[in-house]
Write a protein that holds these residues in place. Structure first.
Motif, mmCIF file in Angstrom:
data_model
loop_
_atom_site.group_PDB
_atom_site.id
_atom_site.type_symbol
_atom_site.label_atom_id
_atom_site.label_comp_id
_atom_site.label_asym_id
_atom_site.label_seq_id
_atom_site.Cartn_x
_atom_site.Cartn_y
_atom_site.Cartn_z
ATOM 1 N N LYS A 74 -21.392 29.644 65.705
ATOM 2 C CA LYS A 74 -20.756 28.416 65.241
ATOM 3 C C LYS A 74 -21.827 27.345 65.110
ATOM 4 N N ARG A 75 -21.860 26.680 63.948
ATOM 5 C CA ARG A 75 -22.874 25.637 63.737
ATOM 6 C C ARG A 75 -22.293 24.276 64.051
ATOM 7 N N ARG A 76 -23.029 23.531 64.852
ATOM 8 C CA ARG A 76 -22.723 22.111 64.998
ATOM 9 C C ARG A 76 -23.887 21.358 64.401
ATOM 10 N N GLN A 118 -8.270 22.050 54.328
ATOM 11 C CA GLN A 118 -9.522 21.542 54.949
ATOM 12 C C GLN A 118 -10.746 21.973 54.141
ATOM 13 N N VAL A 119 -10.787 23.253 53.739
ATOM 14 C CA VAL A 119 -11.949 23.760 52.990
ATOM 15 C C VAL A 119 -12.011 23.096 51.613
ATOM 16 N N TYR A 120 -10.855 22.975 50.959
ATOM 17 C CA TYR A 120 -10.820 22.376 49.618
ATOM 18 C C TYR A 120 -11.329 20.938 49.656
ATOM 19 N N GLY A 160 -13.391 19.654 51.568
ATOM 20 C CA GLY A 160 -14.826 19.584 51.833
ATOM 21 C C GLY A 160 -15.683 20.091 50.687
ATOM 22 N N LEU A 161 -15.074 20.581 49.615
ATOM 23 C CA LEU A 161 -15.875 21.170 48.536
ATOM 24 C C LEU A 161 -16.501 20.103 47.651
ATOM 25 N N PRO A 162 -17.813 20.196 47.402
ATOM 26 C CA PRO A 162 -18.430 19.238 46.489
ATOM 27 C C PRO A 162 -17.931 19.419 45.062
ATOM 28 N N ARG A 177 -19.776 29.266 58.481
ATOM 29 C CA ARG A 177 -20.411 29.926 57.332
ATOM 30 C C ARG A 177 -21.749 30.524 57.748
ATOM 31 N N GLY A 178 -22.153 31.563 57.044
ATOM 32 C CA GLY A 178 -23.428 32.209 57.372
ATOM 33 C C GLY A 178 -23.270 33.401 58.296
ATOM 34 N N ASN A 179 -22.016 33.758 58.648
ATOM 35 C CA ASN A 179 -21.773 34.940 59.487
ATOM 36 C C ASN A 179 -21.355 36.153 58.650
ATOM 37 N N ARG A 180 -21.488 36.020 57.330
ATOM 38 C CA ARG A 180 -21.110 37.089 56.391
ATOM 39 C C ARG A 180 -19.629 37.479 56.508
ATOM 40 N N LEU A 181 -18.801 36.488 56.818
ATOM 41 C CA LEU A 181 -17.373 36.797 56.980
ATOM 42 C C LEU A 181 -16.734 37.212 55.656
ATOM 43 N N GLN A 182 -17.220 36.651 54.530
ATOM 44 C CA GLN A 182 -16.660 37.049 53.230
ATOM 45 C C GLN A 182 -16.892 38.553 53.013
ATOM 46 N N SER A 183 -18.082 39.015 53.343
ATOM 47 C CA SER A 183 -18.399 40.431 53.156
ATOM 48 C C SER A 183 -17.682 41.300 54.188
ATOM 49 N N TYR A 230 -19.750 28.540 38.901
ATOM 50 C CA TYR A 230 -20.452 27.515 39.674
ATOM 51 C C TYR A 230 -20.421 27.820 41.176
ATOM 52 N N ASN A 231 -19.930 29.026 41.523
ATOM 53 C CA ASN A 231 -19.783 29.353 42.943
ATOM 54 C C ASN A 231 -20.819 30.398 43.358
ATOM 55 N N LEU A 232 -22.038 29.927 43.556
ATOM 56 C CA LEU A 232 -23.168 30.818 43.834
ATOM 57 C C LEU A 232 -22.901 31.759 45.006
ATOM 58 N N TYR A 283 -22.468 35.751 44.573
ATOM 59 C CA TYR A 283 -23.511 36.618 45.115
ATOM 60 C C TYR A 283 -22.889 37.688 46.028
ATOM 61 N N ASN A 284 -22.000 37.248 46.916
ATOM 62 C CA ASN A 284 -21.402 38.199 47.861
ATOM 63 C C ASN A 284 -20.570 39.255 47.143
ATOM 64 N N ILE A 285 -19.816 38.826 46.157
ATOM 65 C CA ILE A 285 -18.902 39.765 45.499
ATOM 66 C C ILE A 285 -19.673 40.741 44.607
HETATM 67 C C1 LIG Z 1 -17.817 31.632 49.666
HETATM 68 C C2 LIG Z 1 -17.692 31.593 51.182
HETATM 69 C C3 LIG Z 1 -16.383 32.249 51.605
HETATM 70 C C4 LIG Z 1 -18.878 32.359 51.799
HETATM 71 O O1 LIG Z 1 -18.908 32.165 53.188
HETATM 72 P P1 LIG Z 1 -19.708 33.150 54.190
HETATM 73 O O2 LIG Z 1 -19.124 34.519 54.181
HETATM 74 O O3 LIG Z 1 -19.774 32.461 55.487
HETATM 75 O O4 LIG Z 1 -21.140 33.184 53.488
HETATM 76 P P2 LIG Z 1 -22.429 34.027 53.908
HETATM 77 O O5 LIG Z 1 -22.344 34.429 55.348
HETATM 78 O O6 LIG Z 1 -22.628 35.115 52.917
HETATM 79 O O7 LIG Z 1 -23.584 32.945 53.741
HETATM 80 C C5 LIG Z 1 -24.915 33.270 53.394
HETATM 81 C C6 LIG Z 1 -25.740 31.987 53.426
HETATM 82 O O8 LIG Z 1 -25.228 31.032 52.478
HETATM 83 C C7 LIG Z 1 -24.810 29.829 53.129
HETATM 84 N N1 LIG Z 1 -23.525 29.392 52.546
HETATM 85 C C8 LIG Z 1 -22.391 30.118 52.425
HETATM 86 N N2 LIG Z 1 -21.447 29.378 51.812
HETATM 87 C C9 LIG Z 1 -21.991 28.179 51.545
HETATM 88 C C10 LIG Z 1 -21.507 27.005 50.928
HETATM 89 N N3 LIG Z 1 -20.275 26.947 50.410
HETATM 90 N N4 LIG Z 1 -22.346 25.946 50.813
HETATM 91 C C11 LIG Z 1 -23.619 26.005 51.286
HETATM 92 N N5 LIG Z 1 -24.145 27.096 51.892
HETATM 93 C C12 LIG Z 1 -23.319 28.167 52.020
HETATM 94 C C13 LIG Z 1 -24.614 30.220 54.564
HETATM 95 O O9 LIG Z 1 -24.733 29.130 55.421
HETATM 96 C C14 LIG Z 1 -25.704 31.257 54.759
HETATM 97 O O10 LIG Z 1 -26.948 30.590 54.901
HETATM 98 P P3 LIG Z 1 -28.085 31.206 55.864
HETATM 99 O O11 LIG Z 1 -28.450 32.526 55.257
HETATM 100 O O12 LIG Z 1 -29.164 30.176 55.809
HETATM 101 O O13 LIG Z 1 -27.441 31.357 57.209
HETATM 102 C C15 LIG Z 1 -17.729 30.115 51.694
HETATM 103 O O14 LIG Z 1 -18.852 29.475 51.124
HETATM 104 C C16 LIG Z 1 -16.485 29.308 51.356
HETATM 105 O O15 LIG Z 1 -15.500 29.308 52.085
HETATM 106 N N6 LIG Z 1 -16.551 28.575 50.240
HETATM 107 C C17 LIG Z 1 -15.462 27.709 49.794
HETATM 108 C C18 LIG Z 1 -14.272 28.503 49.280
HETATM 109 C C19 LIG Z 1 -14.663 29.435 48.164
HETATM 110 O O16 LIG Z 1 -15.418 29.085 47.275
HETATM 111 N N7 LIG Z 1 -14.125 30.667 48.219
HETATM 112 C C20 LIG Z 1 -14.402 31.677 47.216
HETATM 113 C C21 LIG Z 1 -13.471 31.557 46.064
HETATM 114 S S1 LIG Z 1 -11.848 32.027 46.503
#
Ligand SMILES: CC(C)(COP(=O)(O)OP(=O)(O)OC[C@H]1O[C@@H](n2cnc3c(N)ncnc32)[C@H](O)[C@@H]1OP(=O)(O)O)[C@@H](O)C(=O)NCCC(=O)NCCS
Length: 240
Positions: free
Chosen positions: A10-12, A40-42, A44-46, A122-128, A153-155, A159-161
């Motif tokens: 968890k990042r603080r 909450q997530v929405y 916070g999105l830029p 974020r950064g725990n690879r939870l998406q994967s 626009y969602n790098l 990337y993960n997908i």
């Molecule tokens: C897309 C998302 C789910 C990925 O989260 P995650 O599984 O935690 O991402 P990862 O673990 O693969 O992150 C890899 C790296 O990218 C960074 N990262 C991930 N998402 C990021 C974000 N939105 N903004 C900035 N950095 C981000 C992580 O901090 C990590 O950095 P590190 O390698 O220096 O530790 C998350 O960014 C998110 O919730 N985004 C907003 C909602 C969204 O766009 N969902 C997808 C469409 S439905």
């Protein structure tokens, strides 16, 4: 039923803290927790264009029709991430229609819908991790096609997908009110039973947000198969 357990960071602002998590299915009666995290997530999105918000009614309707929400809960049992998957069958919203899948294949489509992670986790690879779990869960269902949409626009999400083997098969506006014609989305696809080996030799590279050039290539039969996270270039090659 617990699907997985482990530890995450968890990042603080200045510290990092290791904390146990539990992954389990979210029940329909817990839908408000899902809505709260989405909100909450929405907020916070830029760039709000990257996330199309699901409504509570849509999600509940889907859940009663077999959809699944894989939730990740922190040590205080707070929902910190979820992945929502659905089975669109022959409905209009089946993304198979956007990539010209045969009608007979539509019942074997799984949609990877929304995935969110609380910014502190974020950064725990939870998406994967939740994607791997979703693939494990659908294994006995004899599904064949994984499909999802991702914003150009969602790098991080793209990337993960793409790293999970989903390929870009279309680029179009989706989810819109008609006045605005919707938001730009890649439609990504993977045939679960087929691991394609792509050849970089004749690949063409385009910046992930150069929409018209990519649309042109896709219409000529090219498929996007690899994203370079640093350069944000996507490699396209002709499908065999
Ligand atoms: C897309 C998302 C789910 C990925 O989260 P995650 O599984 O935690 O991402 P990862 O673990 O693969 O992150 C890899 C790296 O990218 C960074 N990262 C991930 N998402 C990021 C974000 N939105 N903004 C900035 N950095 C981000 C992580 O901090 C990590 O950095 P590190 O390698 O220096 O530790 C998350 O960014 C998110 O919730 N985004 C907003 C909602 C969204 O766009 N969902 C997808 C469409 S439905």
């Amino acid at each position: 039923m617990i699907l997985n357990q482990g530890y995450l960071v968890k990042r603080r602002t200045s510290t990092r803290q290791v904390e146990p998590y539990t992954m389990r299915l979210v029940e329909a009666k817990e839908i408000d927790r899902v809505m709260q995290l989405q909100h909450q997530v929405y907020e916070g999105l830029p760039n709000k264009q990257v996330l199309y918000k699901d409504t509570k009614i849509e999600m509940l309707d889907d859940l009663y029709n077999g959809a699944l929400i894989i939730g990740v809960f922190n040590s205080e049992d707070r929902l910190i991430s979820y992945r929502y998957i659905s089975f669109p069958g022959k409905s209009n919203k089946n993304l198979g229609n956007d990539i010209q899948l045969l009608e007979s294949e539509l019942d074997r489509v799984v949609h990877l819908e929304t995935t969110l992670v609380d910014p502190q986790y974020r950064g725990n690879r939870l998406q994967s991790l939740t994607l791997s779990k979703a693939i494990e869960l659908i294994e006995p269902m004899e599904m064949k096609h994984l499909l999802c949409t991702v914003s150009p626009y969602n790098l991080f999400s793209l990337y993960n997908i793409m790293s999970a083997g989903l390929n870009i098969k279309a680029l179009k506006r989706k989810y819109g009110d008609e006045a605005q014609n919707g938001m730009w989305r890649f439609i990504l696809h993977k045939d679960i039973s087929d691991d394609i080996a792509w050849n970089d030799l004749n690949a063409k590279s385009l910046k992930m947000d150069s929409l018209l050039e990519q649309k042109f290539l896709i219409e000529k039969g090219y498929v996007g198969y690899k994203l370079n996270k640093d350069t944000q270039m996507i490699q396209y090659s002709l499908a065999n």
